[in-house]
Design an enzyme around this catalytic site. Structure first.
Site, mmCIF file in Angstrom:
data_model
loop_
_atom_site.group_PDB
_atom_site.id
_atom_site.type_symbol
_atom_site.label_atom_id
_atom_site.label_comp_id
_atom_site.label_asym_id
_atom_site.label_seq_id
_atom_site.Cartn_x
_atom_site.Cartn_y
_atom_site.Cartn_z
ATOM 1 N N ASN A 180 43.118 41.909 44.938
ATOM 2 C CA ASN A 180 44.338 41.723 44.154
ATOM 3 C C ASN A 180 44.224 42.309 42.763
ATOM 4 O OD1 ASN A 180 45.587 40.217 46.182
ATOM 5 N ND2 ASN A 180 44.968 38.253 45.321
ATOM 6 N N THR A 209 33.368 21.517 47.173
ATOM 7 C CA THR A 209 33.241 21.744 45.736
ATOM 8 C C THR A 209 34.116 20.745 44.994
ATOM 9 O OG1 THR A 209 34.956 23.470 45.839
ATOM 10 C CG2 THR A 209 32.658 24.172 46.009
ATOM 11 N N LEU A 210 33.562 20.146 43.938
ATOM 12 C CA LEU A 210 34.212 19.042 43.233
ATOM 13 C C LEU A 210 34.486 19.358 41.768
ATOM 14 C CD1 LEU A 210 31.913 16.228 44.697
ATOM 15 C CD2 LEU A 210 34.149 16.939 45.564
ATOM 16 N N GLY A 211 34.535 20.650 41.428
ATOM 17 C CA GLY A 211 34.833 21.037 40.053
ATOM 18 C C GLY A 211 33.790 20.523 39.084
ATOM 19 N N ASP A 242 38.530 28.940 31.476
ATOM 20 C CA ASP A 242 39.350 29.471 32.566
ATOM 21 C C ASP A 242 38.588 29.284 33.866
ATOM 22 O OD1 ASP A 242 40.968 30.842 34.316
ATOM 23 O OD2 ASP A 242 40.774 32.795 33.339
ATOM 24 N N ALA A 272 38.321 32.044 39.608
ATOM 25 C CA ALA A 272 37.181 32.708 40.265
ATOM 26 C C ALA A 272 35.889 31.901 40.253
ATOM 27 C CB ALA A 272 36.924 34.093 39.663
ATOM 28 N N ALA A 273 35.913 30.688 39.711
ATOM 29 C CA ALA A 273 34.698 29.862 39.732
ATOM 30 C C ALA A 273 34.276 29.572 41.167
ATOM 31 C CB ALA A 273 34.925 28.569 38.964
ATOM 32 N N GLY A 274 35.246 29.251 42.010
ATOM 33 C CA GLY A 274 34.936 29.008 43.413
ATOM 34 C C GLY A 274 34.412 30.246 44.115
ATOM 35 N N ASP A 275 34.913 31.399 43.720
ATOM 36 C CA ASP A 275 34.440 32.649 44.320
ATOM 37 C C ASP A 275 32.982 32.913 43.952
ATOM 38 O OD1 ASP A 275 36.994 33.073 45.376
ATOM 39 O OD2 ASP A 275 37.662 34.080 43.541
#
Length: 302
Positions: A10, A214-216, A240, A243-246
């Site tokens: 994207n 994942t629990l942030g 921000d 993309a943390a999960g990525d």
């Protein structure tokens, strides 16, 4: 260690605001940024920066210069031979709003990502065959995801499925998944329960080998149906969360590919995800291996 990423590519349009808008509300952005994103491309770049050899299978649009995105990924050291350029479509777009605490809302127009078909995966199956891990997400057609995971298992390639954005999956797909990595919201949407352990157990019963939720800012939870592991998040100043999960998903593949035990792999992935939140944007924010290793030396749990 080789990773094949099958997924979305994207362009991200990110606006930074004091607070996320409510229904019908207009807010003024204090900062605006255009960058490259897409969960697939993000995970490919993250895995490369963390030390893996990476090939990307995806699609971009020719109408808005998707070839430039392909060139950028190639310059990042990623094998782009599996990227389709669609003549009559634009590249997928993500419109992202980020508040002062790092929380975000994201609206995605799939664009060329919807043209990523099982037929294209079939043509690129040697890329998957030569990988140790295949990472997939759900910003491409479900039938393509299903075909890709089946091809992966045919070649004994370990499958990591990041079920984001969450949507109903064919029941048979779960048996082809080695590791599934939902966040809490996605886990609830997939299983119908808000209880993390119960939801993870349901996914194991469906045939998934291992579940990582994942629990942030609270870390992550792991189970393989026998063991249960909770790993705390690490303390950073988040600006921000895009993309943390990525980064987390890429890091899990890299760590396990390097034969780290699951507890060490989860810590490594938590750090990669956390460091991503300290910068604006998606791919621009993804950490390099030396940043993660440096952080580990002074690790402080939150």
């Amino acid at each position: 260690m080789k990773i094949a990423v099958v997924g979305s590519i994207n362009k991200d349009y990110t606006a930074q605001v004091d607070k996320l808008p409510q229904k019908g509300e207009t807010v003024i952005a204090s900062n605006y940024k255009i960058s490259l994103g897409g969960k697939g491309a993000n995970q490919a770049v993250a895995a490369k920066r963390l030390g893996a050899e990476v090939a990307m299978i995806g699609a971009v649009g020719k109408l808005d210069g998707g070839q430039d995105i392909v060139k950028k990924l190639e310059n990042d050291g990623i094998d782009v031979s599996g990227i389709l350029i669609v003549d009559d479509e634009v590249t997928g777009n993500a419109m992202i709003t980020v508040d002062e605490k790092g929380a975000n809302t994201i609206v995605v127009y799939p664009g060329a990502n919807n043209k990523l078909s099982p037929l294209w995966i079939e043509k690129q199956k040697e890329i998957i065959r030569n990988a140790h891990f295949a990472i997939l997400q759900l910003e491409i057609p479900i039938e393509t995801v299903e075909f890709a995971v089946k091809i992966s298992k045919e070649y004994n390639v370990k499958v990591i499925l990041n079920p984001a954005p969450a949507k109903k999956l064919p029941e048979e797909i779960y048996e082809y998944v080695d590791i599934i990595t939902p966040n809490e919201v996605e886990l609830t949407q997939l299983t119908g329960t808000e209880d993390i352990k119960e939801g993870a157990s349901i996914l194991i019963q469906k045939g998934v080998k291992e579940v990582i939720v994942t629990l942030g800012e609270r870390g992550c939870y792991y189970t393989d149906g026998i063991r249960e592991i909770f790993v705390e998040a690490v303390r950073v100043k988040a600006i921000d969360t895009t993309a943390a999960g990525d980064a987390f998903n890429a890091a899990i593949a890299v760590a396990l590919g390097e034969k780290l035990d699951i507890n060490s792999a989860l810590i490594f992935a938590n750090i990669a995800g956390a460091l991503t939140t300290t910068k604006m944007g998606a791919q621009d924010a993804l950490p390099f291996r030396q940043e993660v290793e440096s952080f580990k030396k002074n690790l402080v749990f939150g």
